[in-house]
Design an enzyme around this catalytic site. Structure first.
Site, PDB file in Angstrom:
ATOM      1  N   GLY A  44     -13.192  -4.378   0.865  1.00 21.84           N
ATOM      2  CA  GLY A  44     -14.576  -3.947   1.056  1.00 21.84           C
ATOM      3  C   GLY A  44     -15.003  -2.887   0.051  1.00 21.84           C
ATOM      4  O   GLY A  44     -16.114  -2.926  -0.475  1.00 21.84           O
TER       5      GLY A  44
ATOM      6  N   ARG B 258       0.818  -1.220   0.000  1.00 24.59           N
ATOM      7  CA  ARG B 258       0.000   0.000   0.000  1.00 24.59           C
ATOM      8  C   ARG B 258       0.849   1.268   0.000  1.00 24.59           C
ATOM      9  O   ARG B 258       0.449   2.281  -0.578  1.00 24.59           O
ATOM     10  CB  ARG B 258      -0.957  -0.007   1.186  1.00 24.59           C
ATOM     11  CG  ARG B 258      -2.111  -0.945   0.937  1.00 24.59           C
ATOM     12  CD  ARG B 258      -3.098  -0.946   2.056  1.00 24.59           C
ATOM     13  NE  ARG B 258      -4.345  -1.558   1.610  1.00 24.59           N
ATOM     14  CZ  ARG B 258      -5.258  -2.062   2.424  1.00 24.59           C
ATOM     15  NH1 ARG B 258      -5.067  -2.018   3.725  1.00 24.59           N
ATOM     16  NH2 ARG B 258      -6.356  -2.593   1.946  1.00 24.59           N
TER      17      ARG B 258
ATOM     18  N   GLY C 146     -10.215  -9.022  -1.534  1.00 25.74           N
ATOM     19  CA  GLY C 146      -8.976  -9.249  -0.812  1.00 25.74           C
ATOM     20  C   GLY C 146      -8.358 -10.616  -1.041  1.00 25.74           C
ATOM     21  O   GLY C 146      -7.193 -10.727  -1.427  1.00 25.74           O
TER      22      GLY C 146
END
Ligand code: ADP
Ligand code: MG
Length: 398
Positions: free
Chosen positions: A378, A35, A355
Site C-alpha cells: 500500500g 521483513r 505486493g
C-alpha cells in the site's frame, strides 16, 4: 533531503527504532522473515556504533482480547536475536515500569524490543489514531528516532508520526531501508532518469487510478497489461467476452486513453480460456477477436514483443501489477516476458512496487534482476500516486 541514520551520532544514545516486523505468521511461527532480514542493517548500524537500540513494530491488527495472543510479537524478538546472534531483551508491554527500567539499564550496543505497538489499539485505537499522549510517551523513552518502517509510511500512527512530532527538531532519521525506498520509489515520481517506462497491470483499474494518472504525467510511456487492460479495451469499443471489466470505470478509461494518447500502450493480443483454471484449454487471439465465451488471462506473444521493444530503450522502469494470472503457469508467460525484457537492460534502474508484483518476480526467479523491489504494498502504491507519505514527511530534513 531527508536525514538518514548515518547523519545521527548514535554513540551512547537511546535510539528508538520503528521497524516493519509485520511478518506473516501461522500458529505462532513466522512463515516469511524477509521483513526482519530487511531491518537488520539499520539495527546493526546502531549496535555497532555504540547506540542502544529500542526496537518496535506493529504486527497485524489488534481489535479484540483474542488478538492479543494471536498478534504477540515475541516470536519475532526471538528470531531477531538469532539473526543478530545477540540477546534481545523482550518486554511484554508497550509502556510502563518494566519497559522503562529495561531501557534505563541498557548498555551501549544492547537491544530491547517491546510488544506489538497495536496492543495500544485495543483501548481506543491509540496507536492507529496517533493519540497525542502515546506519541509523546514513546518519544520520552529515547534520545533519537530512526524510522525504517516504509510499509507503514502511508499511515500517520503514534509509532511513526507521533514519535517524530514529539522527539524534537532534527532528531528523526530514515533507516537504510526507508532511505532505499525514498531513493527508488520516490525517485521515480520526483526525478527519474529518462526515458521512464511504467508497466502497469494487476487486477483492477479502480485500485490503481491514482497511480495511472500520476505515471501518465511522469512517465515517457505507460504499458498496460493485466486484467485492467480489458476495461481499456472495452472503452475503445472492443468486445472483451468474459474478461474482467469494471463497467463503472469505462468512462474513466476513455478519459485516460484520451489523456494518454501516444503514451499509453495497450496489448495487441491476449491469451484466452473459457474457464479461470490452469488446466483450461487456452489460445492466443488478437484483442479484436475475443470470443463471447472466453476470458483474457494473459498478454499474448505479440504484446510481449511489443513491450520488449518499448522497454529496451528505458533508463528507468517502474513496474506495478502482473501482466496476467501469473499464479497459473499457463498464464504466467506475459509476466515472465516482461521480467525478461527488464532483465536484459544493462544500464537502467529497475523497480517493482506492489505486493503481488514483487511476489511474482520472486516466485518466477527474477528477484536478483531488479535494482529495487519495494517492501511496501500500500505504501509504494500511494507513493507512486504522488502522495506525500506522512511517515516520510515527518522525518527531519538535512
Ligand atoms: P499488486 O499487488 O502488485 O499491486 P494487484 O493486486 O493489482 O497487483 O494484482 C495482482 C493480481 O492480478 C494477481 O493475483 C493476478 O492473478 C491478477 N491478474 C492479472 N491479470 C489478470 C487477468 N487477465 N484476469 C484476472 N486476474 C488477473
Ligand atoms: Mg495486490
Amino acid at each position: 533531503m531527508k536525514k538518514v541514520i548515518t547523519d545521527l551520532d548514535v554513540m551512547g544514545k537511546k535510539i528508538l527504532m520503528r521497524v516493519d516486523f509485520n511478518v506473516p505468521m501461522k500458529d505462532g511461527k513466522i512463515t516469511d522473515e524477509n521483513r526482519i532480514v530487511q531491518a537488520l542493517p539499520s539495527i546493526k548500524y546502531v549496535l555497532e556504533n555504540g547506540g542502544k537500540a529500542i526496537v518496535f513494530s506493529h504486527l497485524g491488527k489488534v481489535k479484540t482480547e483474542e488478538d492479543l495472543e494471536k498478534r504477540n510479537i515475541e516470536p519475532v524478538a526471538l528470531r531477531l536475536s538469532e539473526l543478530l546472534e545477540k540477546p534481545v531483551k523482550f518486554i511484554n508491554a508497550t509502556r510502563g515500569k518494566e519497559l522503562e527500567k529495561a531501557i534505563l539499564e541498557m548498555k551501549d550496543g544492547e537491544i530491547v524490543m517491546f510488544q506489538n505497538t497495536r496492543y495500544e489499539d485495543l483501548d481506543g485505537k491509540k496507536e492507529s489514531k496517533n493519540d497525542a499522549e502515546l506519541g509523546k510517551y514513546w518519544a520520552s523513552l529515547g534520545d533519537l528516532f530512526v524510522n525504517d518502517a516504509f510499509g507503514t509510511a502511508h499511515r500517520a500512527h503514534a509509532s511513526n508520526v507521533g514519535i517524530a512530532e514529539n522527539i524534537g527538531v532534527g532528531k528523526t532519521a530514515a533507516g537504510f531501508l526507508m532511505e532505499k525506498e525514498i531513493k527508488f520509489i520516490g525517485g521515480v515520481v520526483s526525478n527519474p532518469t529518462r526515458p521512464l517506462i511504467a508497466i502497469l497491470g494487476g487486477a483492477k483499474v479502480s485500485d490503481k487510478i491514482g497511480v495511472i494518472e500520476n505515471l501518465l504525467e511522469k512517465a515517457d510511456k505507460v504499458l498496460v497489461g493485466g486484467a485492467m487492460m480489458f476495461t481499456f479495451l472495452k472503452a475503445q469499443g472492443k468486445k472483451t467476452g468474459l474478461s474482467l471489466v469494471e463497467e463503472d470505470k469505462i468512462e474513466l478509461a476513455k478519459m485516460l486513453l484520451e489523456k494518454g494518447k501516444g503514451k499509453l500502450i495497450l496489448p495487441i493480443d491476449t491469451v484466452i480460456a473459457k474457464e479461470f483454471k490452469n488446466d483450461a484449454e487456452f489460445r492466443t487471439v488478437s484483442v479484436d477477436e475475443i470470443p463471447e465465451d472466453s476470458m483474457g488471462l494473459d498478454i499474448g506473444k505479440a504484446t510481449i514483443e511489443l513491450f520488449e521493444k518499448e522497454i529496451a530503450g528505458a533508463k528507468t522502469v517502474i513496474w506495478n501489477g502482473p501482466m496476467g494470472v501469473f499464479e497459473m503457469s499457463n498464464f504466467a508467460k506475459g509476466t515472465i516476458g516482461v521480467c525478461e525484457s527488464i532483465a536484459h537492460l544493462k544500464e537502467a534502474t529497475t523497480i517493482i512496487g506492489g505486493g503481488d508484483s514483487a511476489a511474482a518476480a520472486i516466485q518466477l526467479g527474477f528477484s536478483e534482476k531488479f535494482t529495487h523491489i519495494s517492501t511496501g504494498g500500500g505504501a509504494s502504491l500511494e507513493y507512486l500516486e504522488g502522495k506525500i507519505l506522512p511517515g516520510i514527511d515527518f522525518i527531519s530534513s538535512k
